[in-house]
Motif scaffolding. Structure first.
Motif, PDB file in Angstrom:
ATOM      1  N   UNK A   1       9.647   2.166 -30.018  1.00  0.00           N
ATOM      2  CA  UNK A   1      10.743   1.102 -29.515  1.00  0.00           C
ATOM      3  C   UNK A   1      10.718  -0.191 -30.451  1.00  0.00           C
ATOM      4  N   UNK A   2      11.958  -0.449 -30.975  1.00  0.00           N
ATOM      5  CA  UNK A   2      12.124  -1.501 -31.993  1.00  0.00           C
ATOM      6  C   UNK A   2      12.924  -2.618 -31.234  1.00  0.00           C
ATOM      7  N   UNK A   3      12.372  -3.683 -31.179  1.00  0.00           N
ATOM      8  CA  UNK A   3      13.243  -4.739 -30.565  1.00  0.00           C
ATOM      9  C   UNK A   3      13.491  -5.733 -31.670  1.00  0.00           C
ATOM     10  N   UNK A   4      14.747  -5.829 -32.027  1.00  0.00           N
ATOM     11  CA  UNK A   4      15.002  -6.815 -33.130  1.00  0.00           C
ATOM     12  C   UNK A   4      15.798  -7.881 -32.601  1.00  0.00           C
ATOM     13  N   UNK A   5      15.662  -9.078 -33.384  1.00  0.00           N
ATOM     14  CA  UNK A   5      16.731 -10.133 -32.811  1.00  0.00           C
ATOM     15  C   UNK A   5      16.935 -10.860 -34.344  1.00  0.00           C
ATOM     16  N   UNK A   6      18.043 -11.640 -34.149  1.00  0.00           N
ATOM     17  CA  UNK A   6      18.480 -12.553 -35.385  1.00  0.00           C
ATOM     18  C   UNK A   6      18.302 -14.187 -35.198  1.00  0.00           C
ATOM     19  N   UNK A   7      17.065 -14.191 -34.488  1.00  0.00           N
ATOM     20  CA  UNK A   7      16.593 -15.557 -34.103  1.00  0.00           C
ATOM     21  C   UNK A   7      16.071 -16.459 -35.306  1.00  0.00           C
ATOM     22  N   UNK A   8      15.304 -17.346 -34.953  1.00  0.00           N
ATOM     23  CA  UNK A   8      14.675 -18.363 -35.839  1.00  0.00           C
ATOM     24  C   UNK A   8      13.400 -17.608 -36.519  1.00  0.00           C
ATOM     25  N   UNK A   9      12.894 -16.931 -36.068  1.00  0.00           N
ATOM     26  CA  UNK A   9      11.512 -16.137 -36.832  1.00  0.00           C
ATOM     27  C   UNK A   9      10.475 -16.908 -36.723  1.00  0.00           C
ATOM     28  N   UNK A  10       9.359 -16.409 -37.378  1.00  0.00           N
ATOM     29  CA  UNK A  10       8.117 -17.255 -37.181  1.00  0.00           C
ATOM     30  C   UNK A  10       7.677 -17.400 -38.625  1.00  0.00           C
ATOM     31  N   UNK A  11       6.568 -18.481 -38.893  1.00  0.00           N
ATOM     32  CA  UNK A  11       6.037 -18.505 -40.348  1.00  0.00           C
ATOM     33  C   UNK A  11       4.803 -17.867 -40.040  1.00  0.00           C
ATOM     34  N   UNK A  12       4.010 -17.560 -41.067  1.00  0.00           N
ATOM     35  CA  UNK A  12       2.961 -16.929 -41.326  1.00  0.00           C
ATOM     36  C   UNK A  12       1.611 -17.498 -40.370  1.00  0.00           C
ATOM     37  N   UNK A  13       1.573 -18.728 -40.177  1.00  0.00           N
ATOM     38  CA  UNK A  13       0.611 -19.206 -39.348  1.00  0.00           C
ATOM     39  C   UNK A  13       0.878 -19.058 -37.942  1.00  0.00           C
TER      40      UNK A  13
END
Length: 847
Positions: free
Chosen positions: A634-646
């Motif tokens: 199951x893949x849940x995909x959004x077009x939001x702000x995202x996250x940095x590596x930390x």
């Protein structure tokens, strides 16, 4: 005449060359010893820094300033510094503690190093504690003081001389300050010269850095490196007179050899001239005729026996050379096959320009460049340092020139042709390539290894947090049970006090009680989330249709997201059934949808799609705990702000959140992680800032098709006439349970431990219909109590209750067949329903 002139010239050359060789050997010896001594001193300061840095930043050192009795310092010989002491000093110069016991009243007030804001070396200076000439290595502790190493300098020179001195050249070791104003240490007359002023001495008055006098006026040849950590200059001087004396003895022997050789040559020339010259000329002509041929021809033999033997020897040499050339060609061919066919990337690099001279096929494949493209690159074109530490290592590698045979560095980050990054270890050593110096570098790709190490570290960290959460849940659920039920009892009493029409003040009290109940229910949900994260939650896995679960959730998720977010589902075609608790799958998808919504405050698109995947050994090897086999993804995909590596590294940690205060508990993704892992699946996140986030959830496929939904058949209500033995170690919860059951007509026997329960069963004259026992209790836990009671009364019904039921859970967190569990915290309706179910099931089983 030519031979005689040559002999005279040879004698003169021997004389000049022997002196030059003597000087070269002495200077080389001095340079070697100076370099070794400087390295030893440098190692000492590096060791002081390595030892002092963690101590200075530890909480313990701050406690020492307030409570000096906690101090426990000692000094051990380090590198070239045999004696000294280490102190903790306040900013005013007073000593907090010292390896010199007792501390006494020594003070370093006014010392220059007390003003330093970074580690500093001050030398030479007089130690206020014992009057010795010392070097002070002071490491600042911000806002408090210093850790100071006081290193005795008088033993330093003799120590260097004993360890690195050479008896051949009578080496003298002299260490000076960076500006050359003072002597830090000297191996000769150390007591006199340690800490002395250098200016005015014969050494300071000589301009030549190599050929100069020492401080006592003796002529020496010097070598000079620098101790980088302190800026000290290390001079090692070889005694010139001793070196030339050895050279003179060598010259005399060589003159004798030249004289004897001259006589022998003159006699030989006479013989050669008469008997050998002409045959040798013929032999030379034959040899010259073979010059330039790939395979030289054998020469004719003839003339005097000596010349004939020489011809035979030449022919033997030619035959030997042919054999050696054949072996070299074979070895070169094998080497080329080994180089070209090696699975390890290997590169030949020019140490001066950094250009790639040659790479094997494995290197070209690893980096994605052709051999021709590699020829246009330098090693600087492929490095992409991730941080300053890597940049320092890369600079060190690129600066390595001819003369350093072996270098190993890494892990380092490099850039492939397609833009992807790769983590590597580099092993490099010196070789000759095409007749010129080169370095060969072997590359080890550790990208996947580091990924697995990060996953293992994260898994271990989350496992520790999970154990803590599971331990807290047991006691916390007991408290919640007390809070919820006493709040409901209070509400009943308030409502009953007004004969069905409570006053306005009582209604306010009822509302307050309702708030307490709602808060308790929220806390209960939070506890279950913690148990889900810790993989201690009770689950009831079954074969489910994932498409149906997603479709059923679509209306609820759509309302949760709001109109500003486009919600799209893509159900899988011919999707396999999955093995999972359907309620937990709904919780996973809901948590991921809520997270996606919060990442798109200005609107966006959320997509949930499903498909079948086969996980092979290679994919499973990169994910801890995942086994190869069939899975539903199951893949849940959004077009939001995202996250940095930390942020991505900590995404699954409980209570970690980037939301504003009050915006979330930080348990959403932690719960998802625990649920999916407990189900035997895997969850991973890919995210880019400003682009969005995609969460991959793998759920094991089931071998059986989902069962059709059945209508819930509530068990028929038993007459409240049964006798129930309640075993609960928490007093308040035991009282609540007894109150509820007694109020509803049951006969109740209460005990606080397994031992009391066994005694109650033994002494009770009638029949006990149901054993209601807590799972986790001191001395004797629930399963052990059930085992001992059932051995005596096989027909007794059993109902477990627990807020942390790990003890009775089987593999994967599932309950064994026939085991009934009442999960804490519970309220009156839930308790009664479970009791009736236990009595009903038991009757059915008995029948």
């Amino acid at each position: 005449m030519l031979v005689v002139l040559f002999a005279v010239a040879a004698g003169a050359f021997v004389h000049l060359q022997s002196e030059a060789d003597a000087k070269q050997a002495a200077v080389a010896d001095a340079n070697f010893a100076a370099t070794r001594a400087a390295r030893q001193i440098q190692l000492g300061f590096e060791t002081f820094r390595a030892v002092t840095a963690p101590t200075a930043s530890s909480p313990t050192i701050a406690q020492v300033f307030t409570n000096p009795t906690l101090c426990n310092l000692s000094y051990a010989p380090i590198a070239a510094f045999d004696t000294g002491h280490v102190d903790v000093v306040r900013l005013d110069g007073s000593v907090v503690c010292s390896s010199l016991m007792p501390v006494g009243t020594t003070t370093y007030a006014g010392a220059k190093w007390l003003q330093a804001s970074a580690p500093v070396v001050v030398a030479p200076t007089v130690d206020a504690a014992n009057g010795n000439q010392v070097a002070v290595y002071a490491y600042p502790i911000p806002g408090k003081g210093f850790i100071a190493w006081f290193l005795d300098l008088k033993p330093l020179g003799p120590r260097l001389a004993s360890e690195y001195g050479s008896g051949v050249h009578h080496l003298e070791f002299l260490v000076t300050t960076s500006d050359g104003s003072a002597i830090v240490a000297r191996s000769v007359d150390s007591d006199k010269w340690t800490g002395a002023i250098l200016s005015g001495t014969p050494f300071a008055q000589t301009a030549d850095s190599t050929d100069r006098s020492d401080v006592a006026g003796n002529a020496r040849w010097y070598g000079q490196p620098i101790v980088i950590a302190a800026g000290w200059k290390v001079y090692v001087g070889a005694d010139r007179a001793a070196a030339l004396s050895d050279a003179a003895r060598f010259q005399n022997k060589q003159f004798e050899i030249v004289a004897v050789g001259l006589l022998a040559v003159l006699l030989g020339l006479l013989v050669v001239y008469r008997r050998v010259v002409r045959p040798i000329e013929q032999l030379r002509a034959s040899v010259r005729s073979s010059r330039g041929l790939e395979s030289p021809q054998l020469v004719p033999t003839g003339g005097p026996s000596e010349v004939a033997d020489l011809g035979e020897d030449v022919n033997g040499l030619i035959t030997s050379l042919k054999h050696e050339w054949a072996e070299r060609e074979s070895a070169q061919h094998n080497y080329l096959r080994l180089f070209a066919g090696s699975p390890i990337p290997i590169m030949f690099i020019d140490p001066r320009s950094g250009k790639f001279l040659e790479v094997n096929e494995a290197a070209a494949s690893a980096f994605g460049y052709s051999h021709h493209e590699f020829a246009e690159l330098t090693n600087g074109d492929i490095f992409a340092p991730a941080d300053d530490e890597e940049a320092v290592q890369i600079a060190a590698i690129r600066s390595v020139g001819v003369g350093k045979s072996y270098v190993k560095a890494g892990p380092l980050t490099v850039l492939k042709k397609n833009g992807n990054l790769m983590r590597i270890l580099v092993t490099s050593y010196e070789v000759t390539y095409g007749g010129r110096p080169a370095r060969v570098s072997m590359i080890e790709d550790v990208t996947q290894k580091e990924k697995l190490e990060r996953q293992l570290n994260q898994s271990q960290r989350l496992e520790s947090l999970g154990q803590l959460a599971g331990g807290v849940a047991h006691d916390f659920n007991n408290l919640l049970g007390v809070i919820l039920n006493f709040a409901l009892f209070a509400k009943e009493k308030v409502l009953a006090s007004g004969n069905g029409s409570p006053s306005a003040s009582m209604q306010l009290a009822v509302r307050d009680i309702d708030r307490v109940v709602r808060a308790g229910e929220s806390a209960s949900r939070l506890t279950h989330q913690l148990l889900a994260f810790a993989r201690r939650e009770v689950i009831r896995p079954q074969s489910i249709d994932v498409n149906s679960v997603v479709a059923d959730l679509e209306p609820l998720v759509g309302r949760t997201l709001g109109e500003h977010i486009e919600f799209v589902t893509s159900l899988g075609k011919d999707l396999w059934p999955a093995l999972m608790d359907p309620g937990q799958l709904e919780q996973v998808l809901t948590n991921l949808a809520v997270n996606a919504r919060d990442a798109m405050p200005q609107g966006g698109k959320l997509t949930i799609d499903c498909e079948n995947v086969n996980v092979d050994d290679t994919y499973a090897a990169g994910r801890l705990g995942l086994k190869p086999g069939r899975f539903v993804r199951i893949r849940v995909t959004d077009t939001g702000t995202g996250m940095d590596g930390a942020t991505l590294q900590r995404a699954f940690e409980p209570f970690f959140t980037t939301k504003a205060k009050g915006g979330g508990t930080g348990l959403g993704l932690a719960t998802v992680y625990g649920i999916v892992n407990q189900a035997g699946g895997d969850v991973s996140i890919y995210s880019e800032q400003g682009v969005g986030t995609r969460v991959h959830v793998l759920i094991p496929a089931a071998d059986q098709a989902p069962r059709p939904a059945e209508a819930d058949l509530a068990p028929a209500r038993q007459l409240a006439s049964a006798t129930i033995l309640v075993v609960e170690d928490a007093d308040d919860l035991r009282e609540i349970t007894e109150l509820i059951l007694t109020k509803n007509g049951y006969r109740v026997i209460t005990t606080s431990s397994g031992t009391e329960a066994l005694e109650a069963v033994k002494n009770h004259a009638g029949v006990i219909d149901l054993l209601l026992t807590d799972v986790v209790m001191p001395h004797m836990q629930g399963p052990e109590l059930v085992k001992r009671v059932s051995a005596r009364y096989p027909e007794i019904r059993v109902l477990y209750m627990s807020g942390y039921a790990q003890t009775i859970l089987g593999d994967g967190g599932t309950l064994a067949e026939g085991v009934l569990l009442l999960e804490k915290p519970f309220t009156e309706p839930v308790l009664l329903a479970k009791v009736e179910q236990a009595l009903h099931v038991a009757v059915l089983v008995a029948s």
